[in-house]
Design an enzyme around this catalytic site. Structure first.
Site, PDB file in Angstrom:
ATOM      1  N   HIS A 168      62.722  46.433  36.935  1.00 15.03           N
ATOM      2  CA  HIS A 168      61.730  45.618  35.841  1.00 15.03           C
ATOM      3  C   HIS A 168      61.252  44.603  36.501  1.00 15.03           C
ATOM      4  O   HIS A 168      60.041  44.199  36.399  1.00 15.03           O
ATOM      5  CB  HIS A 168      61.888  45.402  34.261  1.00 15.03           C
ATOM      6  CG  HIS A 168      60.738  45.444  33.194  1.00 15.03           C
ATOM      7  ND1 HIS A 168      59.113  44.864  33.811  1.00 15.03           N
ATOM      8  CD2 HIS A 168      60.916  46.309  32.622  1.00 15.03           C
ATOM      9  CE1 HIS A 168      59.455  45.102  32.710  1.00 15.03           C
ATOM     10  NE2 HIS A 168      59.411  45.680  31.564  1.00 15.03           N
ATOM     11  N   GLU A 387      44.673  59.892  37.354  1.00 15.85           N
ATOM     12  CA  GLU A 387      44.623  61.706  37.777  1.00 15.85           C
ATOM     13  C   GLU A 387      45.149  62.147  39.139  1.00 15.85           C
ATOM     14  O   GLU A 387      45.441  61.521  39.626  1.00 15.85           O
ATOM     15  CB  GLU A 387      43.262  62.033  37.897  1.00 15.85           C
ATOM     16  CG  GLU A 387      42.726  62.942  39.094  1.00 15.85           C
ATOM     17  CD  GLU A 387      42.527  64.107  38.127  1.00 15.85           C
ATOM     18  OE1 GLU A 387      43.287  65.657  38.143  1.00 15.85           O
ATOM     19  OE2 GLU A 387      42.008  64.100  36.701  1.00 15.85           O
TER      20      GLU A 387
END
Length: 446
Positions: A168, A387
């Site tokens: 993180h 995408e």
């Protein structure tokens, strides 16, 4: 009206029977600069791994082997913009402060397969513990814990899952979304990366000298000297028996909550309304004094709040912890709009000076967020809008660990466009019964 999505007692496949076919380390094609990557005080606190899963339906033009090879090539190509992914954490020899040594040690890439189809796995929204096999098994193949590991697991139907584990300290939700978009772009034949990341993390360095101009009750001081601390979890991880449930809020439920907060003086957002409902239920689920104070924590993106604003492409953690505190009696008796206002005020408090003061606080004291529980929202990050050549993910989600101090918000299948949200709660059974009763009581009152 909000409904119980599913309880932990319902059956699910407990073993996906994942087998590792190949594991390797990938290196940048060019030698990175030899100076280390500075980590801000926000990054320093977030030194733990986060795993995300991205499920793709079968595409006859891109069977899993072909998609996996494209991802492997894309990962190497995208490291031209993210060379630090192949590095490793190291303490600064002078200060003891954690930083990233960019000397390439490799990003993990794993190819795996399961005996099941996506249809047999069934529900992707419900956090199945077996999903750990879609990334954690790959992590175990590397001895020195790479900062990033990507695992492609094929299903027998022709679909596949992309599991990614990153520390993180490297990314917050926004910069990880940008990383996914850049990674996906490199899986196409000729696309340039859509957003060149900004790696100047010193934009969030503490001032010299530090100037702590606010009290920061949302932060807890540590007494360990600099360089000697072992990073503890942000919240206590005591093992205990927890009931685990998901509550689903439809768009109509959220609109109803927002309508019931019509008296609020601040902007009524879906997040503020849902968070106020959760705060109320969580505070009152404990049998305690009406005078007990309950503090809810939640993350605020500070990119646009700083002066000057951070670049939109800032890569790193540009989120700080906002808070709201109230007595349980006030949360029970007061109007709902007041709780919504307090959540909104917690975010509004995050001005440029408040954010800089919080960063400087971390330089002076060292510490971690301090509250009764944290609302961690994955609701509108939009990971499933990315995408790829084989299409968008059917579903993207974090790999969930049951923690009573963290309540997760994550989208339905359909992502941000669905406008609904799932609320994942883990509590001791008695508290869960009360939470569930209050949740439906307050929803039905709207």
């Amino acid at each position: 009206m909000g409904s119980l999505y599913r309880s932990s007692s319902e059956p699910a496949i407990q073993d996906l029977k994942v087998s590792i076919k190949d594991s390797t380390l990938i290196f940048p094609s060019q030698q990175p600069p030899d100076h280390p990557i500075f980590l801000s005080n926000i990054d320093q606190v977030l030194n733990f791994h986060v795993q995300t899963l991205h499920f793709f339906l079968p595409n006859p033009d891109f069977p899993p082997d072909a998609a996996g090879e494209r991802l492997r090539v894309a990962l190497q190509k995208v490291m031209e913009a993210y060379d630090f992914l192949a590095g490793r954490f190291t303490p600064n020899p002078k200060t003891g402060r954690l930083e990233i040594d960019r000397k390439p040690a490799g990003v993990g890439f794993v190819v795996a397969a399961t005996e099941f189809s996506l249809a047999e796995v069934g529900d992707l929204v419900y956090p199945n513990p077996a999903f750990m096999q879609l990334i954690v098994q790959g992590l175990e193949k590397f001895d020195d814990q790479p900062l990033c590991v990507l695992q492609v697991t094929s299903f027998k139907c022709g679909g596949f899952a992309m599991g990614i584990s990153t520390n993180h300290a490297l990314f917050d939700g926004m910069s990880f979304k940008h990383f996914l978009e850049n990674l996906a772009s490199q899986a196409f034949d000729t696309k340039p990366i859509p957003m060149v990341p900004c790696h100047d993390r010193r934009l969030l360095a503490a001032r010299s000298p530090p100037q702590v101009t606010f009290p920061h009750p949302e932060l807890l001081k540590l007494k360990t000297p600099i360089g000697q601390e072992e990073t503890p979890p942000i919240f206590d991880c005591k093992q205990e028996d927890l009931d685990f449930k998901i509550f689903t809020l439809t768009p109509n439920d959220i609109n109803s909550l927002k309508s019931s907060a019509a008296g609020a003086s601040s902007k009524i957002t879906g997040f503020n309304a849902v968070s106020a409902l959760i705060w109320r239920c969580k505070a009152l689920s404990l049998d305690s004094s009406r005078d007990r104070e309950c503090t809810v924590l939640y993350a605020v993106d500070i990119r646009s709040r700083l002066r000057p604003p951070l670049p939109a492409a800032y890569c790193g953690n540009a989120v700080l912890t906002a808070y709201a505190t109230a007595k349980c009696g006030d949360l029970e008796d007061g109007p709902f709009w007041k709780a919504v206002d307090m959540v909104a005020e917690g975010a509004a408090r995050m001005s440029d000076e408040y954010a800089r003061s919080a960063i400087d606080w971390g330089e002076v004291y060292k510490g971690f967020p301090n509250g009764e529980f944290l609302i961690s929202s994955w609701w509108r990050l939009g990971f499933d809008e990315v995408e790829y050549p084989w299409g968008k993910p059917k579903y993207s989600c974090p790999l969930v660990y049951h923690r009573k101090d963290i309540i997760l918000l994550f989208p339905e299948v359909g992502g941000v466009k669905s406008n609904g949200v799932n609320v994942l709660v883990a509590l001791p059974p008695k508290e869960m019964d009360k939470f569930q009763s209050l949740f439906h009581k307050y929803l039905s009152a709207n």
